[in-house]
Design an enzyme around this catalytic site. Structure first.
Site, PDB file in Angstrom:
ATOM      1  N   GLY A  52     -20.101   7.248 -14.693  1.00 33.64           N
ATOM      2  CA  GLY A  52     -21.015   8.052 -15.625  1.00 33.64           C
ATOM      3  C   GLY A  52     -21.328   7.011 -16.866  1.00 33.64           C
ATOM      4  N   LYS A  61     -21.382  -1.578   0.845  1.00 34.65           N
ATOM      5  CA  LYS A  61     -22.121  -0.384   0.795  1.00 34.65           C
ATOM      6  C   LYS A  61     -22.345   0.054   2.315  1.00 34.65           C
ATOM      7  CE  LYS A  61     -24.173  -0.890  -3.762  1.00 34.65           C
ATOM      8  NZ  LYS A  61     -25.508  -0.814  -4.509  1.00 34.65           N
ATOM      9  N   ARG A  68     -21.729   3.539   4.048  1.00 35.05           N
ATOM     10  CA  ARG A  68     -22.542   4.345   5.091  1.00 35.05           C
ATOM     11  C   ARG A  68     -21.931   4.681   6.265  1.00 35.05           C
ATOM     12  NH1 ARG A  68     -29.105   2.607   4.378  1.00 35.05           N
ATOM     13  NH2 ARG A  68     -28.891   2.560   1.958  1.00 35.05           N
TER      14      ARG A  68
HETATM   15  N1  LIG Z   1     -30.712  -3.004  -8.700  1.00 34.10           N
HETATM   16  C1  LIG Z   1     -30.022  -3.539  -9.375  1.00 34.10           C
HETATM   17  O1  LIG Z   1     -30.333  -4.599  -9.724  1.00 34.10           O
HETATM   18  C2  LIG Z   1     -28.403  -3.396  -9.567  1.00 34.10           C
HETATM   19  C3  LIG Z   1     -28.050  -4.135 -10.816  1.00 34.10           C
HETATM   20  C4  LIG Z   1     -26.530  -3.743 -10.829  1.00 34.10           C
HETATM   21  C5  LIG Z   1     -26.047  -2.853 -10.317  1.00 34.10           C
HETATM   22  N2  LIG Z   1     -26.586  -2.053  -9.307  1.00 34.10           N
HETATM   23  C6  LIG Z   1     -25.898  -1.164  -8.629  1.00 34.10           C
HETATM   24  O2  LIG Z   1     -25.543   0.008  -9.222  1.00 34.10           O
HETATM   25  C7  LIG Z   1     -24.403   0.715  -8.968  1.00 34.10           C
HETATM   26  C8  LIG Z   1     -23.644   0.736 -10.353  1.00 34.10           C
HETATM   27  O3  LIG Z   1     -23.201  -0.479 -10.731  1.00 34.10           O
HETATM   28  P1  LIG Z   1     -22.911  -0.811 -12.340  1.00 34.10           P
HETATM   29  O4  LIG Z   1     -23.273  -2.195 -12.620  1.00 34.10           O
HETATM   30  O5  LIG Z   1     -23.698   0.179 -13.068  1.00 34.10           O
HETATM   31  O6  LIG Z   1     -21.553  -0.581 -12.406  1.00 34.10           O
HETATM   32  P2  LIG Z   1     -20.608  -1.082 -13.743  1.00 34.10           P
HETATM   33  O7  LIG Z   1     -21.072  -0.794 -14.843  1.00 34.10           O
HETATM   34  O8  LIG Z   1     -19.865  -2.166 -13.208  1.00 34.10           O
HETATM   35  O9  LIG Z   1     -19.308   0.076 -13.500  1.00 34.10           O
HETATM   36  C9  LIG Z   1     -19.603   1.681 -13.362  1.00 34.10           C
HETATM   37  C10 LIG Z   1     -18.678   2.315 -13.653  1.00 34.10           C
HETATM   38  O10 LIG Z   1     -17.710   2.275 -12.575  1.00 34.10           O
HETATM   39  C11 LIG Z   1     -16.469   2.828 -13.004  1.00 34.10           C
HETATM   40  N3  LIG Z   1     -15.455   1.801 -12.620  1.00 34.10           N
HETATM   41  C12 LIG Z   1     -15.350   0.587 -12.394  1.00 34.10           C
HETATM   42  N4  LIG Z   1     -14.321   0.071 -12.006  1.00 34.10           N
HETATM   43  C13 LIG Z   1     -13.550   0.880 -11.998  1.00 34.10           C
HETATM   44  C14 LIG Z   1     -12.091   1.182 -11.183  1.00 34.10           C
HETATM   45  N5  LIG Z   1     -11.564   0.232 -10.832  1.00 34.10           N
HETATM   46  N6  LIG Z   1     -11.722   2.318 -11.197  1.00 34.10           N
HETATM   47  C15 LIG Z   1     -12.169   3.353 -11.636  1.00 34.10           C
HETATM   48  N7  LIG Z   1     -13.803   3.224 -12.174  1.00 34.10           N
HETATM   49  C16 LIG Z   1     -14.185   2.240 -12.137  1.00 34.10           C
HETATM   50  C17 LIG Z   1     -16.282   2.948 -14.521  1.00 34.10           C
HETATM   51  O11 LIG Z   1     -16.662   4.027 -14.830  1.00 34.10           O
HETATM   52  P3  LIG Z   1     -16.377   4.883 -16.294  1.00 34.10           P
HETATM   53  O12 LIG Z   1     -17.903   4.655 -16.778  1.00 34.10           O
HETATM   54  O13 LIG Z   1     -16.038   6.346 -15.970  1.00 34.10           O
HETATM   55  O14 LIG Z   1     -15.553   4.122 -16.931  1.00 34.10           O
HETATM   56  C18 LIG Z   1     -17.819   2.060 -14.794  1.00 34.10           C
HETATM   57  O15 LIG Z   1     -18.306   2.298 -16.042  1.00 34.10           O
HETATM   58  C19 LIG Z   1     -23.757  -0.221  -8.004  1.00 34.10           C
HETATM   59  O16 LIG Z   1     -23.995   0.367  -6.852  1.00 34.10           O
HETATM   60  C20 LIG Z   1     -24.393  -1.623  -8.016  1.00 34.10           C
HETATM   61  O17 LIG Z   1     -24.585  -2.460  -6.725  1.00 34.10           O
HETATM   62  C21 LIG Z   1     -27.795  -2.583  -8.886  1.00 34.10           C
END
Ligand SMILES: NC(=O)c1ccc[n+]([C@@H]2O[C@H](COP(=O)([O-])OP(=O)(O)OC[C@H]3O[C@@H](n4cnc5c(N)ncnc54)[C@H](OP(=O)(O)O)[C@@H]3O)[C@@H](O)[C@H]2O)c1
Length: 319
Positions: free
Chosen positions: A13, A137, A141
């Protein structure tokens, strides 16, 4: 608008997209007798940098549950009374979701799970199954298709975040991007090929819209976006809003492919980004029709290119 008739638990979150999704769900509110919670680690919950955000959210009624996502007891306890799980876990923890979904399937209450997607369409066409950044991913799925029978899942496929697309990433400038400070843009080929984008605040809005439309969203991979534009239209919007002409360089797509190959060969953390930029430039974000309308959202409900460029110009002027 009516509040959400569910108790919702969010993983990831406070992450990059999780922040937007959690904020949007909190703004939509849970109806009486329901709750909105995040499941996070002790280290995130006590991180001083995260306190302002967590305090604001707590004042909006957010419950914070701490634990370890790899501890089945912690997760099972967190699932008690929860109807919907929204995972926003980052790329390095995507595979942990198979256990989280299995635990949801075995829980007494969870009915609906949103695996962490919010990005490029991993099943766009026949070539998608071979793209390296899609592999985890795709495994999630496949696990859901084979192993999960009771809980319904929704994949929100948003394409690239326009907010992130607007920067020029050091070391891989050639793959494309924009630098407001130096009024410089790099586009692939002529920059005239369309790309479908979603803004990060709109990702939150779209998750809430999916929650409000269970019959349209459950069991689906929803293709949603804020708008379609071209890299050169983005340059022109920046020129309009900054009032000066920008310098634009053009990278042939073959050069992006060559760079992508080199980055994977040296296991660079930027390799996935290069692949995704290539996929977007090749047109794999475009649809005859998106699912926005099914979720009750029209063009006037989404952010525009002008909104997002305005935000980028405003942020750069504060630096
Ligand atoms: N469309 C796009 O351009 C784009 C760009 C970036 C990402 N995405 C997608 O969005 C999704 C989320 O990515 P994001 O970049 O938002 O992720 P992020 O900021 O790297 O991480 C999201 C959260 O995951 C939790 N987390 C990470 N590593 C963990 C671990 N080892 N153990 C437990 N929790 C862990 C943490 O939760 P807490 O907050 O609880 O600490 C962290 O805040 C992914 O599916 C990614 O592929 C899409």
């Amino acid at each position: 608008m009516a509040s959400l008739p569910f108790s919702i638990l969010i993983f990831g979150g406070t992450g990059a997209i999780g922040k937007h999704i959690t904020s949007a769900i909190l703004s939509a509110k849970a109806s009486s007798g329901h709750s909105i919670s995040i499941f996070t680690s002790e280290s995130t919950a006590s991180n001083p940098d995260k306190q302002p955000l967590l305090s604001t959210w707590k004042s909006q009624g957010l419950r914070i549950i701490t634990g370890d996502i790899s501890d089945a007891d912690d997760v099972t306890r967190a699932y008690e009374g929860v109807d919907v799980v929204v995972s926003c876990l980052g790329r390095n923890s995507l595979l942990a979701q198979t256990d989280l979904i299995k635990l949801a399937e075995n829980s007494a209450t969870v009915q609906w799970f949103f695996p962490s997607e919010y990005g490029t369409d991993i099943e766009y066409d026949a070539s998608s199954k071979d793209e390296k950044p899609h592999q985890n991913k795709l495994k999630v799925r496949e696990f859901i298709r084979n192993e999960i029978h009771r809980v319904q899942c929704t994949y929100l496929v948003t394409g690239p975040y326009i907010d992130m697309y607007l920067s020029l990433v050091p070391g891989v400038e050639a793959i494309g991007g924009y630098d407001v400070g130096s009024r410089k843009a790099v586009v692939v080929n002529s920059g005239d090929d369309a790309v479908g984008f979603t803004s990060m605040p709109d990702v939150g809005k779209l998750v809430v819209a999916a929650l409000r439309n269970p019959s349209e969203a459950k069991g689906k991979a929803l293709k949603v976006q804020s708008f379609v534009t071209t890299p050169m239209e983005i340059v022109r919007e920046f020129e309009k809003q900054t009032g000066v002409e920008w310098t634009t360089s053009y990278t042939p797509i073959q050069e992006v492919r060559d760079l992508e190959k080199q980055l994977w060969e040296k296991s660079s953390p930027l390799a996935a980004l290069a692949t995704l930029r290539r996929i977007w430039a090749e047109g794999r974000t475009l649809y005859e029709q998106t699912d926005n309308k099914k979720l009750g959202l029209g063009p006037g409900d989404m952010e525009t290119l002008s909104d997002v460029v305005g935000r980028a110009v405003g942020a750069a002027s504060k630096l």
